[in-house]
Design a protein around this motif. Structure first.
Motif, PDB file in Angstrom:
ATOM      1  N   LEU A 229       0.992  -0.924  -0.067  1.00  0.00           N
ATOM      2  CA  LEU A 229       0.129  -0.022   0.072  1.00  0.00           C
ATOM      3  C   LEU A 229       0.832   1.212  -0.131  1.00  0.00           C
ATOM      4  CD1 LEU A 229      -2.857  -1.132   2.569  1.00  0.00           C
ATOM      5  CD2 LEU A 229      -2.754  -0.988   0.038  1.00  0.00           C
ATOM      6  N   VAL A 230       1.974   1.434   0.813  1.00  0.00           N
ATOM      7  CA  VAL A 230       2.837   2.237   0.874  1.00  0.00           C
ATOM      8  C   VAL A 230       3.642   2.340  -0.496  1.00  0.00           C
ATOM      9  CG1 VAL A 230       4.901   3.178   1.781  1.00  0.00           C
ATOM     10  CG2 VAL A 230       3.191   2.088   3.402  1.00  0.00           C
ATOM     11  N   VAL A 231       4.077   1.459  -1.244  1.00  0.00           N
ATOM     12  CA  VAL A 231       4.610   1.500  -2.562  1.00  0.00           C
ATOM     13  C   VAL A 231       3.556   2.235  -3.470  1.00  0.00           C
ATOM     14  CG1 VAL A 231       4.964   0.167  -4.561  1.00  0.00           C
ATOM     15  CG2 VAL A 231       6.146  -0.346  -2.377  1.00  0.00           C
ATOM     16  N   THR A 232       2.347   1.661  -3.602  1.00  0.00           N
ATOM     17  CA  THR A 232       1.183   2.317  -4.174  1.00  0.00           C
ATOM     18  C   THR A 232       0.934   3.891  -4.177  1.00  0.00           C
ATOM     19  OG1 THR A 232       0.205   0.160  -4.246  1.00  0.00           O
ATOM     20  CG2 THR A 232      -1.018   1.894  -4.865  1.00  0.00           C
ATOM     21  N   VAL A 233       0.903   3.898  -2.853  1.00  0.00           N
ATOM     22  CA  VAL A 233       0.596   5.495  -2.469  1.00  0.00           C
ATOM     23  C   VAL A 233       1.595   6.180  -2.987  1.00  0.00           C
ATOM     24  CG1 VAL A 233       0.217   7.165  -0.668  1.00  0.00           C
ATOM     25  CG2 VAL A 233      -1.012   5.050  -0.574  1.00  0.00           C
ATOM     26  N   GLY A 242       5.455   4.447 -11.397  1.00  0.00           N
ATOM     27  CA  GLY A 242       5.505   4.860 -10.081  1.00  0.00           C
ATOM     28  C   GLY A 242       5.795   3.499  -9.034  1.00  0.00           C
ATOM     29  N   ALA A 243       5.113   2.399  -9.554  1.00  0.00           N
ATOM     30  CA  ALA A 243       5.199   1.299  -8.477  1.00  0.00           C
ATOM     31  C   ALA A 243       6.661   0.781  -8.362  1.00  0.00           C
ATOM     32  CB  ALA A 243       4.195  -0.035  -8.960  1.00  0.00           C
ATOM     33  N   LEU A 244       7.223   0.720  -9.499  1.00  0.00           N
ATOM     34  CA  LEU A 244       8.595   0.239  -9.664  1.00  0.00           C
ATOM     35  C   LEU A 244       9.605   0.716  -8.961  1.00  0.00           C
ATOM     36  CD1 LEU A 244      10.409  -1.729 -11.004  1.00  0.00           C
ATOM     37  CD2 LEU A 244      10.524  -0.269 -13.178  1.00  0.00           C
ATOM     38  N   VAL A 245       9.555   2.153  -9.122  1.00  0.00           N
ATOM     39  CA  VAL A 245      10.462   3.228  -8.365  1.00  0.00           C
ATOM     40  C   VAL A 245      10.377   3.084  -6.726  1.00  0.00           C
ATOM     41  CG1 VAL A 245      10.822   5.517  -7.849  1.00  0.00           C
ATOM     42  CG2 VAL A 245      10.588   4.478 -10.543  1.00  0.00           C
ATOM     43  N   ALA A 246       8.861   3.075  -6.466  1.00  0.00           N
ATOM     44  CA  ALA A 246       8.584   3.181  -5.059  1.00  0.00           C
ATOM     45  C   ALA A 246       8.854   1.712  -4.447  1.00  0.00           C
ATOM     46  CB  ALA A 246       7.236   3.544  -5.054  1.00  0.00           C
ATOM     47  N   ALA A 247       8.903   0.679  -5.082  1.00  0.00           N
ATOM     48  CA  ALA A 247       9.169  -0.525  -4.690  1.00  0.00           C
ATOM     49  C   ALA A 247      10.557  -0.715  -4.206  1.00  0.00           C
ATOM     50  CB  ALA A 247       8.609  -1.651  -5.751  1.00  0.00           C
ATOM     51  N   LYS A 283      -0.263  13.126  -4.472  1.00  0.00           N
ATOM     52  CA  LYS A 283      -0.722  12.349  -5.385  1.00  0.00           C
ATOM     53  C   LYS A 283       0.144  11.210  -5.807  1.00  0.00           C
ATOM     54  CE  LYS A 283      -5.103  13.796  -6.273  1.00  0.00           C
ATOM     55  NZ  LYS A 283      -6.392  12.870  -6.418  1.00  0.00           N
ATOM     56  N   GLY A 284       1.342  11.297  -5.031  1.00  0.00           N
ATOM     57  CA  GLY A 284       2.353  10.223  -5.445  1.00  0.00           C
ATOM     58  C   GLY A 284       3.273  11.048  -6.287  1.00  0.00           C
ATOM     59  N   LEU A 285       4.419   9.993  -6.592  1.00  0.00           N
ATOM     60  CA  LEU A 285       5.474  10.571  -7.369  1.00  0.00           C
ATOM     61  C   LEU A 285       4.995  10.543  -8.854  1.00  0.00           C
ATOM     62  CD1 LEU A 285       8.415   8.585  -5.891  1.00  0.00           C
ATOM     63  CD2 LEU A 285       8.019  10.940  -5.630  1.00  0.00           C
ATOM     64  N   PHE A 286       4.333   9.668  -9.140  1.00  0.00           N
ATOM     65  CA  PHE A 286       3.804   9.531 -10.722  1.00  0.00           C
ATOM     66  C   PHE A 286       2.455   9.672 -10.801  1.00  0.00           C
ATOM     67  CE2 PHE A 286       8.018   7.751 -10.339  1.00  0.00           C
ATOM     68  CZ  PHE A 286       8.636   8.195 -11.483  1.00  0.00           C
ATOM     69  N   PRO A 287       1.740  10.746 -10.427  1.00  0.00           N
ATOM     70  CA  PRO A 287       0.345  10.679 -10.354  1.00  0.00           C
ATOM     71  C   PRO A 287      -0.271  10.342 -11.868  1.00  0.00           C
ATOM     72  CG  PRO A 287       0.983  13.123 -10.401  1.00  0.00           C
ATOM     73  CD  PRO A 287       2.122  12.025 -10.160  1.00  0.00           C
ATOM     74  N   VAL A 288      -1.575   9.492 -11.625  1.00  0.00           N
ATOM     75  CA  VAL A 288      -2.111   9.153 -12.916  1.00  0.00           C
ATOM     76  C   VAL A 288      -3.289   9.637 -13.454  1.00  0.00           C
ATOM     77  CG1 VAL A 288      -3.068   7.137 -14.240  1.00  0.00           C
ATOM     78  CG2 VAL A 288      -0.781   6.773 -13.327  1.00  0.00           C
ATOM     79  N   HIS A 289      -4.105   9.666 -12.078  1.00  0.00           N
ATOM     80  CA  HIS A 289      -5.449  10.334 -12.128  1.00  0.00           C
ATOM     81  C   HIS A 289      -5.070  12.056 -12.016  1.00  0.00           C
ATOM     82  CE1 HIS A 289      -7.512   6.930 -12.492  1.00  0.00           C
ATOM     83  NE2 HIS A 289      -6.556   6.608 -11.692  1.00  0.00           N
TER      84      HIS A 289
END
Lengths: 290, 330, 247
Positions: A229-233, A242-247, A283-289
Motif C-alpha cells: 500500500l505504501v508503494v502504491t501510494v 511509480g510502483a517500480l520506483v517506489a518498490a 498524489k504520489g510521485l507519478f500521479p496518473v489521475h
C-alpha cells in the motif's frame, strides 16, 4: 559498514523491492482501473506461499509447487473478481474496505484450519540451498539470487507487456481514464478478470518465493500488504512506473533501516519516508489521475 | 415529518445508558459477575467506536488510524504508571516528570496526547482524499504500532504490564465495579458531547463536508480545518478509551493497536449504523458479544465472523443508513 | 457605474487546448451580465476561474478593486462571490432548510462552535426560512435535498447562493435541465432578484437571457467576441455568424 556488507544489503534491498513490485503491480492496477481498494491482496500472497509449500513437500519438487501455486492464486483471483469483488467497483471506499477486511479474516482462518497455526516448513529447493561466492568476503545465498533474477525477469516482462503490447495499452488507458476503460466495451469485463487474475498470480509468485526465506504462516500477508500500500501510494495509484520506483526505494529503505537502526525503527522509517513524500506530492510521485 | 430531536437522538442515548447502568445489579442477581467485565470491555470499545464515528460516519473519512490512537492513550497511562512505580523521572525534553498512577491526571493526558498525534498525522493525511487517505491512515497506524514495538524499555513487543497501583479519585480502578462505573461515566460524557457536537455549527460543517466538499468550499468554508479538528477530537476520544482499557487491565501492548483493530472499530461503527451518535455503541456490543459467542462455539470463529462482515458489505450498501435510505426511497 | 468584477487578459490552457483565450471582461455593480456562447465555448471554465476552483494560466482577476487571482475559493466566497453550479450541487442528506442555513452560517464567520445547537438559533433559522419562501420552496423546508425534484434543487441552489448575501452571484446555467414551466418560474425569480444582486449569468435559454440581462458578453472558443446591450448583441454581425445563427 564494510563494502561486502553494503553490497549484501543492497542486494537484499533490491530483492525485497522486486518482490514488492510484483505484488504492488496488481494492487495498483486494480486500484487504478477498477477503483477498488483490495486489502485482501496480501491473502493471495499467503495463499501462494501455503500452496507452494504443501505441493512442493508432497511432490518433492519445488518447481511443481511453484507452478501449481501460481495457477491456484490466479484462479482464486479470478474467482474473487467474478463472485464478489466486481459488485464493489462502484461502491463506497468504506464498503470496499469492509468486504476485503472480511476476506482477510476468512482467508486467515481458512488457512489456519487447513494448514494449522504453526509456521509451515518450506525447505529450499535442492541445489539452491547453498551460497554463491560473489566477492571476497561476500557469500550470498543462491536462492535469494534466484528470487532476484526471477523477480527482475518477471518484472521486466510485466513492464514490457504493459508498456508495449495492445493489451497493455488497454490496461494503461483504463488505469488513467476510467471512462475510457468503460468505452473499451466488450473487452472490459475480460480485462478486469484478467488484471485481477494476473495481479493475484503475481502476488502468489511473490509469496511462494518469500516462503522459504520468511516463515509460511497465517497472517504473513498483512505486513507485506501494508508495504505494498505504501508503494502504491508513493508511486501514485495506477502507475506502473511509480510502483517500480517506489518498490525499489521502499525495499532499500526497509532493508537499510533495519540494519542501521533497529527492526522496529526501520519499519517506521518507511512510513516517515512516505509521509514526507506525500507532504510534498499528495498524489504520489507519478500521479496518473488528474 | 421528522421526529423531534428529543425522541430521535436523546431517547436512545438515555436508554442505552440506563441499560448499562442496570448491568451490575442484574449480573450480580443472576450470579454472573463475569458479565460486568464483559460489559466494561464493551463500554471501552463503544467509546472508541463513538469517537471513530465522528470522523467515519459524520465526517465521511475512512480512517484506519484509530487503533493506533487508541494505543497511544493506553501507552500514556501505562508509561505514566511505569515511571511512578519505578521512581525514575520521565524526561520530556528539559522537563522531568515523576509519572503518575492517578487516572484523573493520566486519562486527560492520554486524550490530549492522542489528539496531538492525530492532528500531526491528520495534517499530512488530509492533504489527500479517498483511497489515498485510507492507505495513509493505515500506514500511520502501522507507524505507531512499530513505535510501540520499538519501546524496549516499556516491554517492546510483549507489551507493558503496570505494576504500580492506579487510583481514580480515591477508588481502585482494578475493582470491577469501580472500573465499570468509570467507563460508563466516560461513555455518558462522550455520547452527550458528541450528540451536541453534531448538532452544532461545527457538526453541520463536518457533515456537509462529508456530503460535498466542493460545495462547502464554494460557501466560503475551508473544509480541511474542520476535518482536522474532527480528527483531533475523535483521536482524543479514542485515546481516552485506550487509556481506560490500559487502566482497567493494567496492561497495554502493541497488539491493541494493530491495524486489524482499526478494522474492527470500523466494523463496529458500520454494524451499529453510521448515521447516529449512539449506533456505534450497539455495534460495539454486537461485535464483542458475537466474538464471545462465536469463540465459545468454535475456535475458528473468525471464519463465520469474516463471512458476516462480507455479507454486511454486500447487503448493507452504505451501512444501515444506506439500507434505511433505500427502504425510504422504495 | 463602478466596476465590480474584472478579468484582465485571462488565459487558461489545458495541455495544448486553450479553454480561455485572453478574456477581458467587466461586470459592473448592480448589473445583470449574461455570458453566452455555444457549447464548449469555455463558459464554465471561466466561471470556475472566477470562483477560484481553477487557476488561470495567466492574466488576473479583480474583485471590488482588489487582485484576487491567487485567492483560494473559500476566501473569494467570504468576500462576496457566490456560485451556483451547472450540475446541481446541494447537500443531499440535509433538508432544504439545513442547506440554506449552512450557507447563512458560513457567512457569519468561522464555525468552530461545538456546543450550541444550531437548530435553536432562531435568527439563523428564520433567515434561512425567509430565503426559502422567497425562492418558492417554503413547502419543502424539512425535506431532504435528495428527494427534491430537479427544478426544486435548482431553486435550492439559488437560495444557498442568496444566503451568502454575495456582492456578485455567479449563476452557471440556473435553468439547465428545467422544463418550460420551471424555467419560466426561475426567470421570474431571477427578475425579482435583479435589483438586489449583481449577477453574472451563464445561460442557454436565449429568451431568458435577453429578458434578464443588462449587458451580454459572447464567448466563442474561449475568446470574447462581443460585449454590449441586448440590442447591440442582436445587431452584431459577428455574433450572428458565430452563434445566434445556429439557433
Amino acid at each position: 559498514m564494510t563494502l561486502p556488507l553494503l553490497i549484501e544489503q543492497t542486494l537484499n534491498g533490491i530483492q525485497l523491492g522486486v518482490m514488492l513490485f510484483l505484488m504492488s503491480a496488481g494492487l495498483t492496477l486494480v486500484f487504478g482501473i477498477m477503483n477498488l481498494i483490495n486489502l485482501a491482496h496480501g491473502s493471495l500472497y499467503m495463499l501462494g506461499a501455503f500452496v507452494a509449500a504443501s505441493v512442493a513437500s508432497l511432490t518433492g519438487y519445488f518447481v511443481v509447487g511453484a507452478i501449481v501455486a501460481v495457477i491456484v492464486t490466479a484462479a482464486a483471483g479470478a474467482l474473487l473478481e467474478v463472485a464478489l469483488l466486481r459488485r464493489f467497483y462502484r461502491r463506497t471506499h468504506l464498503d470496499q474496505v469492509l468486504v476485503t477486511f472480511g476476506l482477510i479474516l476468512v482467508f486467515n482462518e481458512g488457512a489456519r484450519q487447513i494448514w494449522g497455526g504453526v509456521p509451515l516448513r518450506f525447505s529450499l529447493p535442492a541445489g539452491l540451498d547453498g551460497s554463491v561466492h560473489l566477492w571476497s568476503g561476500l557469500d550470498y545465498p543462491a536462492f535469494r539470487l534466484v528470487i532476484l533474477g526471477v523477480g527482475l525477469v518477471v518484472g521486466l516482462l510485466l513492464y514490457a507487456v504493459i508498456m508495449r503490447t495492445r493489451i497493455g495499452m488497454w490496461v494503461r488507458a483504463g488505469a488513467s481514464n476510467r471512462t475510457m476503460a468503460a468505452a473499451m466495451g466488450v473487452n472490459v469485463e475480460m480485462i478486469f478478470i484478467g488484471v485481477f487474475a494476473a495481479g493475484a498470480a503475481l502476488a502468489g509468485l511473490a509469496g511462494l518465493m518469500a516462503g522459504p526465506i520468511l516463515a509460511v504462516q497465517v497472517g504473513m500477508g498483512e505486513p507485506v500488504l501494508i508495504l505494498c500500500l505504501v508503494v502504491t501510494v508513493i508511486g501514485g495509484i495506477g502507475s506502473i512506473n511509480g510502483a517500480l520506483v517506489a518498490a525499489l526505494a521502499i525495499g532499500l529503505i526497509d532493508t537499510f533501516g533495519r540494519v542501521l537502526l533497529s527492526p522496529a525503527l526501520g519499519s517506521m522509517a518507511i512510513f516517515v519516508a512516505m509521509a514526507a513524500i506525500l507532504a510534498w506530492r499528495p498524489k504520489g510521485l507519478f500521479p496518473v489521475h488528474g | 415529518m421528522a421526529k423531534s430531536p428529543l425522541i430521535r437522538d436523546w431517547l436512545p442515548i438515555m436508554l442505552i445508558l440506563a441499560v448499562f447502568a442496570a448491568v451490575p445489579s442484574v449480573a450480580q442477581a443472576m450470579g454472573q459477575p463475569f458479565a460486568i467485565k464483559v460489559a466494561s470491555r464493551i463500554l471501552v470499545f463503544a467509546i472508541a467506536a463513538v469517537g471513530l464515528n465522528l470522523v467515519l460516519g459524520f465526517g465521511g473519512m475512512v480512517s484506519l488510524l484509530h487503533a493506533g490512537l487508541f494505543g497511544v492513550g493506553g501507552y500514556v497511562v501505562g508509561i505514566s504508571s511505569y515511571h511512578e512505580f519505578n521512581g525514575e523521572a520521565l524526561m520530556l525534553g528539559p522537563v522531568a516528570w515523576g509519572g503518575s498512577g492517578n487516572l484523573l491526571i493520566t486519562l486527560p493526558l492520554a486524550a490530549l496526547t492522542s489528539a496531538a498525534v492525530a492532528s500531526l498525522m491528520g495534517v499530512v493525511s488530509l492533504r489527500t482524499s479517498g483511497s489515498y487517505f485510507i492507505m495513509i491512515t493505515l500506514a500511520f497506524n502501522q507507524m505507531l504500532f512499530y513505535l510501540a514495538v520499538s519501546l524496549d524499555r516499556y516491554g517492546g513487543e510483549d507489551g507493558l504490564q503496570m505494576l504500580g497501583t492506579l487510583n481514580l479519585a480515591g477508588f481502585d480502578p482494578s475493582k470491577r465495579l469501580v472500573y465499570f462505573y468509570a467507563a460508563l461515566s466516560v461513555l455518558a460524557v462522550v455520547l452527550i458531547f458528541s450528540q451536541r457536537l453534531i448538532g452544532s455549527r461545527f457538526g453541520m460543517v463536518l457533515r456537509a463536508t462529508a456530503q460535498n466538499e466542493r460545495r462547502v468550499k464554494a460557501l466560503g468554508i475551508p473544509p480541511i480545518r474542520y476535518k482536522l479538528a474532527a480528527v483531533a477530537i475523535s483521536g482524543a476520544i479514542c485515546g481516552l478509551a485506550g487509556g481506560l482499557l490500559a487502566g482497567g487491565t493494567q496492561f497495554i501492548s502493541p497488539a491493541d493497536m494493530s491495524w486489524v483493530r482499526s478494522g474492527d472499530l470500523i466494523v463496529m461503527c458500520v454494524l451499529g449504523g453510521l448515521g447516529t451518535v449512539w449506533g456505534p455503541v450497539l455495534g460495539a456490543a454486537c461485535f464483542l458479544l458475537l466474538e464471545l459467542g462465536l469463540s465459545g462455539l468454535t475456535n475458528a470463529w473468525q471464519l463465520p465472523f469474516g463471512l458476516i462482515v462480507i455479507g454486511m458489505a454486500v447487503y448493507l450498501n452504505g451501512g444501515l443508513v444506506g439500507l434505511l435510505r433505500r427502504v425510504r426511497a422504495a | 457605474m463602478t466596476v465590480l468584477l474584472e478579468t484582465r487578459n485571462l488565459v487558461r490552457r489545458f495541455g495544448g487546448l486553450v479553454a480561455t483565450g485572453d478574456v477581458s471582461l467587466t461586470v459592473l455593480a448592480g448589473e445583470t451580465h449574461a455570458l453566452i456562447g455555444p457549447n464548449g465555448a469555455g463558459k464554465t471554465t471561466l466561471i470556475s476561474q472566477l470562483q477560484g476552483e481553477l487557476m488561470p494560466s495567466s492574466g488576473s482577476i479583480w474583485f471590488k478593486g482588489a487582485d484576487i487571482t491567487a485567492l483560494p475559493s473559500h476566501r473569494r466566497a467570504q468576500i462576496g462571490l457566490a456560485r451556483s453550479f451547472q450540475i446541481t450541487s446541494v447537500l443531499p442528506d440535509f433538508t432544504a432548510l439545513e442547506n440554506v442555513r449552512l450557507a447563512a452560517q458560513a457567512r457569519q464567520g468561522h464555525s468552530f462552535r461545538f456546543w450550541a445547537q444550531i437548530a435553536q438559533d432562531r435568527a439563523l433559522n428564520d433567515e434561512a426560512r425567509g430565503i426559502l419562501v422567497r425562492v418558492g420552496l417554503e413547502a419543502m423546508t424539512s425535506v431532504p435535498a435528495s428527494v427534491l425534484s430537479h427544478g426544486e434543487r435548482r431553486q435550492l441552489e439559488l437560495a444557498m447562493a442568496m444566503a451568502m448575501r454575495p456582492a456578485l452571484l455567479l449563476l452557471d446555467e440556473p435553468m439547465a435541465g428545467m422544463g418550460k414551466m420551471d424555467g419560466a418560474k426561475m426567470t421570474r425569480l431571477l427578475a425579482e432578484l435583479k435589483s438586489d444582486y449583481a449577477m453574472l449569468l451563464v445561460e442557454h435559454d436565449m429568451e431568458a437571457v435577453f429578458a434578464l440581462a443588462d449587458r451580454l458578453s459572447v464567448l466563442v472558443q474561449g475568446r470574447l467576441i462581443a460585449t454590449g446591450t441586448p440590442a447591440d448583441i442582436r445587431a452584431n454581425a459577428d455574433v450572428q455568424a458565430a452563434y445566434l445563427g445556429h439557433h
